[in-house]
Every structure is written in structure tokens, then in C-alpha cells.
Design an enzyme around this catalytic site. Structure first.
Site, PDB file in Angstrom:
ATOM      1  CG  ASP A   7      -1.793   0.994   1.241  1.00 41.56           C
ATOM      2  OD1 ASP A   7      -2.407   1.665  -0.036  1.00 41.56           O
ATOM      3  OD2 ASP A   7      -1.897   1.833   2.528  1.00 41.56           O
ATOM      4  CD  GLU A  66      -4.668   1.015  -2.619  1.00 42.75           C
ATOM      5  OE1 GLU A  66      -5.882   0.177  -2.807  1.00 42.75           O
ATOM      6  OE2 GLU A  66      -4.928   1.620  -1.945  1.00 42.75           O
ATOM      7  CG  ASP A 138      -0.445   2.981   6.133  1.00 43.12           C
ATOM      8  OD1 ASP A 138      -1.386   3.571   5.341  1.00 43.12           O
ATOM      9  OD2 ASP A 138      -0.356   3.479   7.040  1.00 43.12           O
TER      10      ASP A 138
END
Length: 168
Positions: A7, A66, A138
């Protein structure tokens, strides 16, 4: 097969490693890389070094990152894009194939709804990886990205096997 989910973030870059065995998923490790330094270059280098250490420690076979969404703050989006560049570069340097997923695709794969809230994502990650101790939001997102990639890899494997059988 081990899947590393990342992430991206300039301050905090979440990461999570899962093991995929057939349809079974299990947690290996997760954490957050915190950038160090005041200069942008130093912060990016810090993230690069920490993520490199993660790959060396947990030896994933593939990675997933992502995709960046664009918000109203152009400068913030650009900085996030630079951190995402590190998230793409480090696994590529390690020779890993990298999947990329939009935030809504990750949420849909893990929760079943593309506009799920963060707490819903974390809850579903805990259900799919029993006993996991998540290092923070996260890291939960990174584990969700890894789970999403695992589902896509399983679907692709099933499709490849079906195509091979049909051609035989």
C-alpha cells in the site's frame, strides 16, 4: 506461493505477505515502512531500503501494488506517485511479477463491495487470515491487496487449466 501486497504512501508504506496454497490463504508477516528524513529524496531512499529489506526477509514470489488515485491536491498526488514508483521499483529489482489494482477492486475482492470503509476491509482481512495481528491500517490495506492478487492469480490459474484441458 508467497504474495507481497504493498500500500504505497510517502509517510507510511504498508506491506503484507501471505502464503497461498490452493484456495488456502495464511498470514506470513505485515508491517509499515516509515519514511525517514526531511528531504524528499532521503524519504524515498528510506522507503526503498526498508522495502528491499522486507523482500529479502520474506522472499515473496510475486507482488501487488495499489494504484494511485488522483485527488484535488496535485502536489500530494505527485508525491504519492513517487512513493508508488518505489513500491513498483523494489519488487521489479527483485525480479518479481507485479499486479496492480485499483482501490475499489481491492475492496470488492476482499469485502464484496467496491466502496467499503477501512474498518470493513480490516475486519474481512482478519476473517480471511485468522489470528493475524495487523501492524496498522496501512498494513491491513497491504494484506487486502495481497489477498486480491491471490484471488486473481487463482482465477487465472483456473482459467489456464481449463483452456489447457479444452485444447488437449
Amino acid at each position: 506461493m508467497r504474495v507481497l501486497g504493498i500500500d504505497p504512501g510517502l509517510r507510511n508504506m504498508g506491506w503484507g505477505v501471505i502464503e497461498v496454497s490452493g484456495s488456502r490463504l495464511s498470514h506470513i508477516a505485515n508491517g509499515i515502512c516509515h519514511s525517514k528524513g526531511t528531504d524528499l529524496g532521503d524519504r524515498l531512499l528510506s522507503l526503498h531500503m526498508q522495502l528491499t529489506d522486507v523482500i529479502h526477509a520474506w522472499t515473496p514470489d510475486v507482488a501487488a501494488v495499489e494504484q494511485t488515485f488522483v485527488n484535488k491536491d496535485g502536489v500530494g498526488t505527485l508525491k504519492l506517485g513517487q512513493a508508488r514508483g518505489i513500491a513498483m521499483l523494489v519488487p521489479a529489482q527483485a525480479g518479481l511479477a507485479i499486479g496492480e489494482y485499483a482501490p475499489n477492486a481491492v475492496k470488492k475482492a476482499v469485502v464484496g463491495v467496491g466502496h467499503a470503509e477501512k474498518h470493513q476491509v480490516e475486519h474481512m482481512v482478519k476473517l480471511q487470515l485468522p489470528g493475524v495481528k495487523i501492524a496498522g491500517a496501512d498494513a491491513a490495506d497491504a494484506l487486502a491487496i495481497a489477498i486480491c492478487h491471490a484471488h486473481h492469480l487463482q482465477s487465472a490459474g483456473t482459467l489456464a487449466k481449463a483452456l489447457a484441458r479444452a485444447g488437449a
